[in-house]
Design an enzyme around this catalytic site. Structure first.
Site, PDB file in Angstrom:
ATOM      1  N   GLY A   1       0.821  -1.176  -0.016  1.00 15.47           N
ATOM      2  CA  GLY A   1       0.135   0.089   0.073  1.00 15.47           C
ATOM      3  C   GLY A   1       0.757   1.382   0.043  1.00 15.47           C
ATOM      4  O   GLY A   1       0.484   2.117  -0.579  1.00 15.47           O
ATOM      5  N   CYS A   2       1.803   1.027   0.678  1.00 18.29           N
ATOM      6  CA  CYS A   2       2.612   2.493   1.084  1.00 18.29           C
ATOM      7  C   CYS A   2       3.923   2.293   0.964  1.00 18.29           C
ATOM      8  O   CYS A   2       4.707   1.372   0.987  1.00 18.29           O
ATOM      9  CB  CYS A   2       2.261   2.768   2.574  1.00 18.29           C
ATOM     10  SG  CYS A   2       2.230   1.148   3.470  1.00 18.29           S
ATOM     11  N   ILE A   3       4.510   3.507   0.013  1.00 19.76           N
ATOM     12  CA  ILE A   3       5.889   3.158  -0.414  1.00 19.76           C
ATOM     13  C   ILE A   3       6.779   4.308  -0.021  1.00 19.76           C
ATOM     14  O   ILE A   3       6.244   5.223  -0.271  1.00 19.76           O
ATOM     15  CB  ILE A   3       5.987   2.960  -2.035  1.00 19.76           C
ATOM     16  CG1 ILE A   3       5.308   1.546  -2.352  1.00 19.76           C
ATOM     17  CG2 ILE A   3       7.327   2.678  -2.400  1.00 19.76           C
ATOM     18  CD1 ILE A   3       3.909   1.870  -2.917  1.00 19.76           C
TER      19      ILE A   3
END
Lengths: 410, 102
Positions: free
Chosen positions: B100-102
């Site tokens: 989801g989150c990078i």
């Protein structure tokens, strides 16, 4: 006459316009760039404004100056993209533009209204953001007179543009208040919806250690539900309250509303994009660059820069009727400002997380990776000049589009 | 029950299935029990939606994708799967940890 239409003249759109203008025959192609705003913002510079290091003048220049004279520029809001008709409607004069190829470079922006109570009372009074120019400038004014208290940096929701910026803000705040002789009057708190202080495990460990060493308290797994400005607390969905005197918000980030109006985006208005070729998943003559795309890498200028080379090559191949090359590897790198004239550098891609080691850069480097150094700080400060004078114009830089393992310690 | 069902199931250090293909409803119930959750029809609705979404995209859905896709509010999801619903559903549904989150 064929038309290449580029929506957005930010970092990605400007670079693509410059590179394509060098490649396409002006007798055969017209290149049109559309943007709502005449001013180009060097967004990485926002971070430095609250602390008086940069002013508005350092980060804003006219967009036209960075686009080649052969490119036609229209300043207008885009009403809607109609991909099945190869057409874009502009708000200005209800103009319709037909295209043969479209590049979407419409970026992302913050949406503080997504969080209950965020903009109701304290916005730009004791709640600020540094994710746009207005917020950064107002926060700079506020900090000049602030007597201290509890400063809370909150990330509302991932993904966000430049995911290291909130940490850099805290490192710089620690330095800023120390310089002003009031660090003992300021409590620094970081709340994040992530389970660690950063998205990538090894970097998270290093950065978490740095927060601790600087006396910055981290609250992880904090999913903000609302801002209660009467009580001066932010509250999470599982009813945890964090008190603040000064709240620095990184609100929900979303792609541009034109993507939503055109029904071309995902739940956050990002355009579904093939992650290695950068072509739209749905339309063969549409390419997407930078924050506007949904590819799983950072939303950052360095990413747009590395994407630009691959996108331009694939766009030209598509025009020639050739197969696209799956060359974009998710490459991103960023200098992380850590205060006291030091910084870190991280370099990573879809598969490889940031690793320690050395980053060899012909003519400038090597820079230390995932480790504080003065050189990294100067690299970051020098980068603004490179951005305005080299990068935007699409000129050659010593940075390779694909990540290299050279110098990295595995 | 949890112990017996999970006895032959390999989990990674964070409690996610190392081999998602072994997942079945019994394993889901046992994993939920370990998290202190008794699965109701509403839980199953979310689990099924997440498995379908993951099959389509190849990645575990984010919290916002789950709320958009199921029509449930974030608050409701936190009630169903306390403390980090996206991660918890992924675990119970036999999916990988949400990136989801990078």
């Amino acid at each position: 006459m064929k038309t290449l239409l580029i929506l957005g003249a930010g970092t990605g759109g400007t670079m693509v316009a410059n590179k394509m203008a060098k490649q396409l025959d002006p007798q055969e192609w017209r290149i049109i760039v559309v943007d709502r705003d005449e001013a180009h913002h060097y967004q990485p510079g926002y971070l430095f404004i609250p602390f008086g290091i940069y002013t508005q003048r350092d980060v804003v220049k006219p967009k036209r100056n960075f686009l080649p004279p052969t490119v036609e520029v229209i300043f207008s809001e885009v009403e809607v993209i109609e991909p099945e008709k190869n057409r874009v409607l502009l708000r200005k004069g209800n103009q319709a533009l037909n295209y043969d190829y479209l590049v979407i470079a419409t970026g992302s922006d913050i949406h503080p209204e997504e969080i209950e109570g965020m903009v109701d009372g304290g916005w730009n009074k004791n709640i600020f953001t540094f994710y746009n120019l207005e917020g950064a400038v107002k926060l700079a004014d506020f900090l000049k007179h602030w007597k201290g208290g509890r400063l809370v940096v909150n990330i509302a929701e991932m993904p966000i543009k430049c995911p290291v910026a909130p940490l850099e803000f805290l490192f710089l705040a620690d330095w800023f208040f120390t310089e002003r002789g009031m660090r003992d009057k300021v409590e620094l708190v970081f709340t994040t919806p992530l389970s660690e202080v950063f998205t990538k495990p090894r970097a998270a460990k290093t950065l978490g250690g740095m927060l601790e060493a600087k006396g910055i308290h981290a609250v992880t797994d904090f999913n903000i539900m609302e801002v209660d400005n009467a009580k001066q607390v932010i509250r999470s969905y599982d009813e945890i309250e964090v008190e603040y005197d000064l709240l620095i918000s990184i609100p929900t980030n979303k792609g541009d509303e034109v993507i939503q109006r055109s029904q071309m985006g995902d739940e956050l208005n990002y355009v579904p994009t093939e992650k290695h070729t950068l072509r739209s998943r749905d339309w063969e003559n549409i390419f997407v660059i930078g924050d506007a795309s949904n590819v799983p890498t950072s939303k950052a200028g360095s990413v747009a820069h590395y994407m630009a080379d691959v996108l331009v090559e694939n766009l030209l191949r598509s025009i020639e009727g050739l197969e696209l090359l799956p060359k974009y590897d998710g490459h991103a790198n960023c200098f992380i400002e850590s205060g006291f004239n030091k910084g870190l550098l991280i370099d990573f891609n879809y598969e490889v997380e940031p690793l320690p080691g050395k980053f060899p850069l012909p003519g400038f480097g090597p820079f230390s990776l995932l480790k504080e150094s003065h050189a990294n700080h100067w690299g970051k400060m020098m980068f603004r000049w490179i951005y305005w004078n080299v990068l935007l114009k699409g000129s050659e830089t010593p940075f390779e589009s694909q990540m290299s393992m050279a110098g990295k310690w595995v | 029950m949890a112990v017996s069902v999970l006895a032959n199931v390999s989990l990674n250090e964070e409690g996610f299935l190392t081999d998602p293909s072994v997942w079945n409803e019994e394993i889901a119930k046992a994993l939920a029990e370990q998290e202190g959750i008794e699965l109701t029809e509403k839980h199953w609705q979310v689990i099924r939606w997440c498995r379908e979404a993951a099959a389509k995209t190849g990645a575990s859905p984010t919290l916002r994708q789950i709320t958009t896709g199921t029509g449930l509010s974030t608050k409701e999801l936190f009630e169903l799967f306390p403390k980090g619903p996206a991660k918890k559903v992924a675990k119970i549904a036999g999916l990988s940890k949400p990136e989801g989150c990078i």
